[in-house]
Design a protein around this motif. Structure first.
Motif, PDB file in Angstrom:
ATOM      1  N   LEU A   1       4.547  -1.524  -8.866  1.00  0.00           N
ATOM      2  CA  LEU A   1       3.183  -1.027  -9.064  1.00  0.00           C
ATOM      3  C   LEU A   1       2.333  -2.060  -9.788  1.00  0.00           C
ATOM      4  O   LEU A   1       2.844  -3.061 -10.293  1.00  0.00           O
ATOM      5  CB  LEU A   1       3.221   0.283  -9.849  1.00  0.00           C
TER       6      LEU A   1
ATOM      7  N   HIS B   1       2.057  -1.847  -4.672  1.00  0.00           N
ATOM      8  CA  HIS B   1       0.847  -1.026  -4.754  1.00  0.00           C
ATOM      9  C   HIS B   1      -0.026  -1.510  -5.902  1.00  0.00           C
ATOM     10  O   HIS B   1       0.472  -1.905  -6.944  1.00  0.00           O
ATOM     11  CB  HIS B   1       1.278   0.429  -4.976  1.00  0.00           C
TER      12      HIS B   1
ATOM     13  N   GLY C   1       0.828  -1.203   0.000  1.00  0.00           N
ATOM     14  CA  GLY C   1       0.000   0.000   0.000  1.00  0.00           C
ATOM     15  C   GLY C   1       0.863   1.254   0.000  1.00  0.00           C
ATOM     16  O   GLY C   1       1.648   1.473   0.919  1.00  0.00           O
ATOM     17  N   ALA C   2       0.731   2.057  -1.061  1.00  0.00           N
ATOM     18  CA  ALA C   2       1.539   3.275  -1.153  1.00  0.00           C
ATOM     19  C   ALA C   2       0.686   4.503  -0.929  1.00  0.00           C
ATOM     20  O   ALA C   2       0.640   5.421  -1.733  1.00  0.00           O
ATOM     21  CB  ALA C   2       2.239   3.338  -2.507  1.00  0.00           C
TER      22      ALA C   2
ATOM     23  N   ALA D   1      -3.131  -0.894   3.920  1.00  0.00           N
ATOM     24  CA  ALA D   1      -4.095  -0.932   2.818  1.00  0.00           C
ATOM     25  C   ALA D   1      -5.358  -0.175   3.154  1.00  0.00           C
ATOM     26  O   ALA D   1      -6.408  -0.401   2.566  1.00  0.00           O
ATOM     27  CB  ALA D   1      -4.424  -2.385   2.483  1.00  0.00           C
TER      28      ALA D   1
ATOM     29  N   ILE E   1       1.570   6.021  -7.173  1.00  0.00           N
ATOM     30  CA  ILE E   1       1.464   5.993  -5.712  1.00  0.00           C
ATOM     31  C   ILE E   1       0.607   7.158  -5.190  1.00  0.00           C
ATOM     32  O   ILE E   1       0.452   8.156  -5.874  1.00  0.00           O
ATOM     33  CB  ILE E   1       2.855   6.002  -5.046  1.00  0.00           C
TER      34      ILE E   1
ATOM     35  N   VAL F   1       7.962  -1.111  -1.835  1.00  0.00           N
ATOM     36  CA  VAL F   1       6.559  -0.780  -1.626  1.00  0.00           C
ATOM     37  C   VAL F   1       5.765  -1.380  -2.768  1.00  0.00           C
ATOM     38  O   VAL F   1       6.093  -1.125  -3.933  1.00  0.00           O
ATOM     39  CB  VAL F   1       6.355   0.752  -1.611  1.00  0.00           C
TER      40      VAL F   1
ATOM     41  N   GLN G   1       7.496   9.334  -6.678  1.00  0.00           N
ATOM     42  CA  GLN G   1       8.114   8.008  -6.738  1.00  0.00           C
ATOM     43  C   GLN G   1       9.600   8.127  -7.080  1.00  0.00           C
ATOM     44  O   GLN G   1      10.460   7.497  -6.447  1.00  0.00           O
ATOM     45  CB  GLN G   1       7.389   7.151  -7.787  1.00  0.00           C
TER      46      GLN G   1
END
Ligand code: SRM
Ligand SMILES: Cc1cc2nc3c(=O)[nH]c(=O)nc-3n(C[C@H](O)[C@H](O)[C@H](O)COP(=O)(O)OP(=O)(O)OC[C@H]3O[C@@H](n4cnc5c(N)ncnc54)[C@H](O)[C@@H]3O)c2cc1C
Ligand code: SF4
Ligand code: FES
Lengths: 103, 820
Positions: free
Chosen positions: B210, B179, B156-157, B245, B184, B177, B198
């Motif tokens: 991502l 996502h 979760g970003a 999240a 993000i 990270v 990012q």
């Protein structure tokens, strides 16, 4: 030895206002009356930069100095935080509508 | 009467803030019992990020220590979870620290249970080493893991995920990270800003994956998580998985008790749930469809809930606009409002990839509705204010994207300064407060608002010119927790929760005629108010009910009581009026005589075209005034929130360029407005031609003669922040100047907030509003002008009033010293 001196009638001091008393020994003293008819006296010199406290706005048991708005507790002369300092309080009493100061 | 019992469930930021507010306004009303599932007293959850990053310790972030609960007479059960609410018998059951049940009765119940982190249903989510990021326990666990392990994955970003990742990276972990979306922080940033962020985080060593769908968390030999697998078949090593999240309002307890919940405990504008004895504040509450996840709105809720619990019953919570800031050192991101670019919106974009700057402003109908800033966020607070105030930005649109500092030439609001200032730099020139002192107070005392900072440090509490800078420092120190009050709704002062607008309205609607009546009617919290609110209330009564309201001299600042200006040594300065700057040999002689007679140490020509006698003893004032009166002179009100001066140039009377008789008109205007009280001082000027020798361009009302009549300018100011007056209208003769100028001044007198100069008033209400009332509506203009003239009828020179008061009344008495 200090003694009680009659100063004026309480009606001579405006509600939420003040009078200036001048004494030979102590210099200028500010005499205040608040909305509950309590009377207080402190030296008329703000511990910040010497402002005349007698000219400030009175609220509750506090006066706000007219120069830079320090707040001073009238019953014990302590400055309200965050500022620090104190001013000399003088004993006062009211009897039969007359104000007495102990000097 | 038996004291009422208040029980609070959840010992977090929103709940405890409610109790603080409640104790302030109704200290003895309730017996209070608090249950907190965590073993800690209330702490600043926001600052868990700096703790994780190693910039602060847990000790630093405690907001209310155990002593605070004791001092406030609050029974505190720590490590105790409430498991049941029995609404019929009005009691709750909790499981205490020792596992024993505790039952407590309530009259009112306050639910402040916050949120729980959302855990997506991924296989392996319950393995050791898989955590969320919410409290001290999670933070400790991450700090612990960082010391032992190498690979961390954050799922979760969003804000929380990135702050977690940043902290773990700073503690030496190798962090990726992952996502779901394309970029993000997609809920707070648009694509461009997301990509820039990012890149900046990647430069700090963080990695990203991502469009990643997690399939499973894999258990290692030790039993702890060891890897994360994705749906595309790839995987990453992971000794620590932090799931960020999203959060879900914690409604379990309320739902079980049959209280209506729908993505949060549903509350009304007074923060009451479906059961009116039960209130809910904070992240657990759903107000008008929104459950907030930032502290600023929660604090507003706390205030209203406290108000209602104290049975004031006047405050209402009407929802908040929020803004976001990421707390990762060295990277500035800000967003606020709606920037999705819905129908009818326009974008202003400034993008400089080389400098790493991106700004996107979203406009709708000449109002700012959204803003995304990357790299240069110094104007964030200002944009946010424009957005919240729904201010019309038509006139400043061409420079809007360049920020506040590009608008005026003297830009003292100083928005660009805060971040780059060293700790030793002086911020508040009046009280000598430097940046370091302010930052320290904010951190150590846990301050959140401008008022708090004023109270604790005095910064910006005097002339106020550094207010913008102090707000900036606040914003940069506490990040997203800072919520500038919207200028229309700021409380007058600590004595009340009412705003200036509400107070004005109450005085008008209920015909309140004195300071004391107003305080009583609006349930002021202090016995006599303070030096801030009393002068404001006195003005509001007087201006709303001329000739009827009762003036209270004790609610006026000393200058307006003594009708002279107090000096640093306690003496006074005296400025007799010189109508339009004109004088005569007789007047000059009277001034010279008075200066000698009362041993005046300094005689000075002021910047307002008249003469000042400085250093007069208060006892001498009435006698001096009497001397002046004999020479036909009166008070210049150089001291009041009132008409000050009408400056004039020589004009068509003498000047070879003059097109209009400016001295004449100046004197007429000054006589018309003599003795007028106003929200702040009012200055006028009349120039005879556009060469403008009377400086009409920086006056509250500036008049410039032209061949065919006069041009009127309003809202100028030559003081703290120079503000050029704006063109208002063109009129044909003296009578029209008086009518149009007078009508504008009356509108300001009726609508201005105390200590708001015309330029600030104009900024707040907008030129359109004033034009509508004064230019476009002739009947209203005439009515305003009439009201002004009516209010000023029979005004008596205050100097004469005092020295003629031989009865020894209050006026006179204040000048006499009692000798003992
Ligand atoms: C006497 C005078 C200076 C001088 O020697 O020339 C003066 C003196 C003071 N000014 Fe001024 N101002 C004086 C002209 C000005 C001017 C120039 C002008 O009027 O053309 C300005 C800028 C123009 C303007 O106001 O737009 C000016 C902007 C201020 C300000 C900032 C106001 C603002 O809105 O930004 C303050 C502070 C305030 O009012 O809160 C201030 C406040 C003060 C006070 C009253 C400070 C106080 O509250 O005690 C000073 C009293 C000094 C004393 O000890 O007696 N003075 N002041 C001028 C009196 C003019 C007159 O005849 O009435
Ligand atoms: C790491 C991090 C960074 C953040 N950064 C920011 C930021 O920069 N800006 C910002 O505005 N916000 C930020 N937030 C969000 C902010 O911290 C929250 O919005 C705020 O703390 C919510 O306050 P609350 O009182 O509603 O809930 P909480 O502070 O969560 O308090 C609720 C408390 O109730 C307890 N509780 C729950 N159920 C029970 C029960 N049945 N019995 C007893 N106790 C119970 C919980 O244990 C908890 O202690 C951040 C949050 C985190 C986690
Ligand atoms: S006269 Fe005006 S500018 Fe000069 S010190 Fe006083 S307030 Fe400041
Ligand atoms: S002299 Fe009293 S506050 Fe400065």
């Amino acid at each position: 030895m200090s003694e009680w001196k009659r100063i004026c009638a309480i009606s001579d001091v405006p509600v939420l206002g003040s009078r200036v008393v001048h004494s030979e020994d102590e210099g200028r003293i500010a005499l205040f009356r608040n909305s509950a008819d309590q009377v207080f006296a402190v030296r008329d010199r703000c511990p910040h930069k010497g402002g005349p406290l007698s000219q400030g706005l009175v609220h509750g048991t506090t006066v706000t100095c007219p120069l830079h708005s320090w707040k001073i507790q009238l019953d014990d002369g302590q400055v309200v935080p965050p500022d620090v300092g104190c001013v000399k309080p003088f004993p006062v009493k009211v009897e039969n509508g007359e104000v007495f100061l102990s000097l | 009467m038996r004291k009422q019992k208040l029980v609070m469930v959840g010992n977090g930021m929103a709940g405890v803030r409610t109790l603080e507010e409640l104790r302030k306004i109704a200290p003895d009303m309730y017996d209070i019992t608090v249950f907190g599932a965590e073993p800690h007293p209330n702490y600043n959850r926001i600052l868990l990020s700096p703790v994780l990053a190693g910039e602060m310790t847990i000790q630093d972030i405690i907001l209310n220590d155990l002593q605070w609960y004791a001092d406030n007479d609050i029974t505190l059960h720590l490590g105790a979870r409430v498991t049941e609410i029995d609404r019929r018998n009005r009691s709750i059951v909790a499981t205490g620290k020792d596992g024993q049940p505790i039952t407590v009765d309530y009259d009112r119940l306050l639910l402040a249970t916050g949120s729980t982190p959302f855990m997506p249903p991924i296989p392996g989510k319950d393995l050791p080493g898989v955590i969320s990021y919410r409290d001290i326990k999670d933070t400790d666990e991450m700090i612990d893991a960082a010391a032992k392990y190498q690979h961390a994955v954050v799922v979760g970003a969003g804000l929380l995920g990135l702050e977690a990742a940043n902290g773990l990276a700073l503690r030496g972990m190798d962090v990726t990270v992952v996502h779901l979306s394309d970029w993000i922080m997609e809920r707070q940033l648009d694509r461009t800003a997301g990509k820039m962020l990012q890149a900046a985080l990647e430069a700090k060593g963080m990695k990203f994956k991502l469009n990643a769908q997690t399939a499973e968390l894999v258990q290692g030999e030790s039993g702890r998580v060891c890897a994360i697998k994705f749906k595309d078949g790839s995987s990453l090593p992971a000794d620590l998985v932090c799931i960020a999240a999203g959060i879900r309002p914690n409604v379990e307890l309320a739902e079980k008790a049959g209280i209506h919940c729908n993505r949060g405990i549903v509350v009304n504008d007074t923060l009451q749930t479906y059961d009116p004895r039960i209130y809910a504040v904070g992240e657990c509450a759903n107000h008008r469809g929104t459950a907030y996840g930032l502290v600023a709105p929660l604090f507003e809720q706390a205030k209203v809930a406290a108000n209602h619990l104290a049975m004031y019953g006047i405050g209402r919570y009407q929802g908040s606009v929020t803004s976001t800031k990421l707390k990762v050192t060295g990277i500035d991101v800000f967003s606020a409002g709606d920037f999705s670019g819905a129908e009818g919106t326009e974008d202003i974009v400034l993008h400089d990839p080389g400098m790493g700057i991106y700004k996107r402003l979203v406009l709708k109908d000449d109002k700012l509705v959204g803003a995304v800033l990357y790299g240069d966020t110094k104007d964030g607070a200002w944009y946010f204010q424009l957005l919240k105030d729904e201010q019309d930005i038509h006139d400043i649109r061409d420079n809007l994207v360049f920020g506040n500092s590009h608008l005026g030439d003297v830009g003292h609001k100083g928005n660009s300064l805060a971040a780059s200032m060293p700790d030793t730099a002086e911020v508040c020139g009046c009280n000598g407060v430097c940046k370091g002192t302010i930052v320290k107070a904010i951190k150590e005392q846990g301050l959140f608002t401008l008022e708090d900072v004023r109270k604790h440090t005095k910064a910006s509490s005097s002339c106020g010119s550094c207010t913008g800078l102090v707000e900036q420092i606040l914003a940069s120190t506490i990040g997203g927790a800072y919520q500038p009050a919207d200028s229309n709704n700021k409380a007058v002062c600590g004595c009340t929760d009412h705003s200036h607008g509400e107070v004005r309205k109450a005085i008008r609607d209920n015909k309140l005629l004195s300071v004391a009546d107003t305080q009583k009617f609006l349930a002021w919290k202090t016995p006599n108010g303070c030096a801030t609110c009393r002068p404001a209330l006195n003005y509001y009564c007087l201006s709303t009910w001329p000739h009827e309201a009762i003036d209270d001299p004790q609610s006026r600042f000393i200058n307006e009581r003594a009708h002279a200006n107090i000096q640093k040594d306690g003496t006074y300065s005296v400025v007799p009026r010189m109508w339009g700057g004109l004088t005569t040999p007789d007047e000059l002689r009277a001034i010279a005589d008075a200066a000698e007679k009362y041993k005046v140490p300094t005689v000075k020509v002021t910047g307002g075209q008249r003469i000042d006698l400085l250093g007069v003893k208060k006892e001498d004032l009435p006698a001096m005034w009497e001397d002046f009166a004999k020479a036909g002179m009166c008070s210049g009100h150089a001291y009041g929130k009132s008409l000050r001066t009408v400056k004039t140039c020589v004009g068509a009377e003498h000047c070879r360029f003059g097109t209009q008789r400016s001295m004449d008109l100046g004197v007429k205007l000054e006589k018309m407005l003599f003795g007028m009280w106003s929200p702040h001082k009012v200055k006028l000027a009349v120039s005879g031609c556009p060469r403008n020798c009377a400086e009409s361009g920086i006056k509250d009302v500036g008049v410039i003669g032209v061949d065919s009549g006069y041009e009127l300018y309003i809202g100028g100011n030559g003081g703290i922040k120079t503000e050029v007056a704006q063109f208002f209208c063109k009129v044909k003769d003296d009578a029209e100047v008086m009518e149009y100028g007078g009508a504008f001044i009356q509108l300001y007198r009726e609508e201005g907030f105390y200590l708001e100069r015309t330029c600030h008033y104009l900024e707040r209400v907008g030129m359109e509003h004033i034009k509508k009332r004064v230019l476009e509506d002739e009947a209203n203009r005439k009515a305003l002008y009439e009201k002004l003239l009516f209010a000023l009828q029979n005004y008596k020179d205050p100097w004469a009033e005092i020295f003629e008061d031989k009865s020894g009344g209050i006026h006179r008495r204040q000048f006499e010293i009692i000798k003992v």
